[in-house]
Design a protein around this motif. Structure first.
Motif, short mmCIF file in Angstrom:
data_model
loop_
_atom_site.label_atom_id
_atom_site.label_comp_id
_atom_site.label_asym_id
_atom_site.label_seq_id
_atom_site.Cartn_x
_atom_site.Cartn_y
_atom_site.Cartn_z
N MET A 17 0.91 -1.11 0.01
CA MET A 17 0.13 0.13 -0.05
C MET A 17 0.73 1.28 0.12
O MET A 17 0.52 2.09 -0.72
N ALA A 18 2.11 1.06 0.86
CA ALA A 18 2.57 2.32 0.92
C ALA A 18 3.45 2.60 -0.75
O ALA A 18 3.39 3.86 -0.85
N ASP A 39 11.03 -6.49 -2.86
CA ASP A 39 11.84 -7.91 -2.70
C ASP A 39 11.05 -8.69 -2.02
O ASP A 39 11.43 -9.38 -1.22
N MET A 40 10.07 -8.99 -3.07
CA MET A 40 9.06 -10.23 -2.55
C MET A 40 8.90 -11.20 -3.62
O MET A 40 9.42 -11.01 -4.93
N THR A 41 8.71 -12.40 -3.15
CA THR A 41 8.64 -13.57 -4.27
C THR A 41 7.29 -13.28 -4.86
O THR A 41 6.59 -12.80 -4.41
N ALA A 42 7.18 -13.89 -6.39
CA ALA A 42 6.11 -13.63 -7.13
C ALA A 42 4.77 -14.14 -6.54
O ALA A 42 3.55 -13.53 -6.27
N GLY A 43 5.01 -15.32 -5.88
CA GLY A 43 3.82 -16.08 -5.34
C GLY A 43 3.51 -15.14 -3.99
O GLY A 43 1.93 -14.99 -3.75
N ASN A 44 4.30 -14.64 -3.03
CA ASN A 44 3.97 -13.88 -1.99
C ASN A 44 3.26 -12.71 -2.33
O ASN A 44 2.22 -12.39 -1.81
N LEU A 45 3.76 -11.93 -3.30
CA LEU A 45 3.21 -10.65 -3.97
C LEU A 45 1.85 -10.81 -4.17
O LEU A 45 1.02 -10.12 -3.96
N SER A 46 1.76 -12.01 -5.13
CA SER A 46 0.45 -12.13 -5.68
C SER A 46 -0.68 -12.60 -4.79
O SER A 46 -1.95 -12.17 -4.91
N VAL A 47 -0.52 -13.24 -3.54
CA VAL A 47 -1.20 -13.42 -2.60
C VAL A 47 -1.84 -12.08 -2.08
O VAL A 47 -3.01 -12.01 -1.63
N HIS A 48 -0.77 -11.27 -1.46
CA HIS A 48 -1.11 -10.19 -0.75
C HIS A 48 -1.82 -9.14 -2.03
O HIS A 48 -3.00 -8.61 -1.29
N LEU A 49 -1.57 -9.18 -2.92
CA LEU A 49 -2.30 -8.19 -3.81
C LEU A 49 -3.83 -8.94 -4.17
O LEU A 49 -4.88 -8.06 -4.29
N THR A 50 -3.95 -10.00 -4.10
CA THR A 50 -5.14 -10.68 -4.02
C THR A 50 -6.22 -10.25 -3.15
O THR A 50 -7.27 -9.96 -3.02
N LYS A 51 -5.58 -10.27 -1.79
CA LYS A 51 -6.24 -9.78 -0.59
C LYS A 51 -6.61 -8.49 -0.69
O LYS A 51 -7.77 -7.96 -0.09
N LEU A 52 -5.82 -7.54 -0.89
CA LEU A 52 -6.01 -6.37 -1.19
C LEU A 52 -7.07 -5.84 -2.18
O LEU A 52 -7.75 -5.04 -2.28
N GLU A 53 -7.01 -6.79 -3.36
CA GLU A 53 -8.14 -6.58 -4.35
C GLU A 53 -9.32 -6.78 -3.90
O GLU A 53 -10.26 -6.27 -4.29
N VAL A 58 -6.97 -2.30 -4.17
CA VAL A 58 -6.28 -2.29 -5.17
C VAL A 58 -7.10 -2.98 -6.45
O VAL A 58 -7.77 -3.98 -6.41
N GLU A 59 -6.36 -2.35 -7.83
CA GLU A 59 -6.92 -3.02 -8.71
C GLU A 59 -5.98 -3.36 -9.73
O GLU A 59 -4.76 -2.91 -9.86
N VAL A 60 -6.13 -4.78 -10.22
CA VAL A 60 -5.02 -5.32 -10.73
C VAL A 60 -5.55 -5.63 -12.34
O VAL A 60 -6.59 -6.08 -12.53
N VAL A 61 -4.50 -5.12 -13.19
CA VAL A 61 -5.03 -5.34 -14.65
C VAL A 61 -4.11 -6.11 -15.41
O VAL A 61 -2.66 -6.04 -15.10
#
Length: 100
Positions: A17-18, A39-53, A58-61
Motif C-alpha cells: 500500500m505504501a 523484494d518479494m517472491t512472485a507468489g507472496n506478492l500475488s497472494v497479498h495483492l489478491t487480498k487487497l484486491e 487495489v485494482e490489478v489489470v
C-alpha cells in the motif's frame, strides 16, 4: 481512536500500500517492478495483492504488450482513502498522550 485496518496492517500489505500510494492517482505499476521494489517472491506478492484486491483497495489489470502478458496494479479510490485513514490512525496512536 479508530482501529487499524487489519487488511492493511499485515506487514507485506502495508508495504504494498505504501508503494502504491506513491504512484499517481489512476496510475499503475507493473507487477515485476513492484516485486523488485518490495523484494518479494512472485507468489507472496500475488497472494497479498489478491487480498487487497478482494477488499477493493487495489485494482490489478492484466493485459498484453504484443504477445507478452503484463500485469499491473494501482490503488483504487477506496484503497487510497483506506490508506489515508490507516496512516491517520497510526499517527493518532503515536501522538496520543502517554500516561506513566
Amino acid at each position: 481512536m479508530k482501529d487499524l485496518d487489519p487488511v492493511i496492517h499485515a506487514q507485506a500489505r502495508l508495504r504494498i500500500m505504501a508503494v502504491l500510494s506513491s504512484v499517481g492517482e489512476g496510475d499503475r505499476i507493473t507487477f515485476t517492478r513492484l516485486q523488485e521494489i518490495l523484494d518479494m517472491t512472485a507468489g507472496n506478492l500475488s497472494v497479498h495483492l489478491t487480498k487487497l484486491e478482494q477488499a477493493g483497495y487495489v485494482e490489478v489489470v492484466k493485459s498484453f504488450r504484443g504477445r507478452t502478458p503484463s500485469t499491473s496494479a494501482g490503488l483504487t479510490r477506496r484503497g487510497r482513502l483506506a490508506f489515508d485513514d490507516y496512516t491517520a490512525a497510526v499517527r493518532a496512536l503515536i501522538d496520543q498522550p502517554k500516561e506513566l
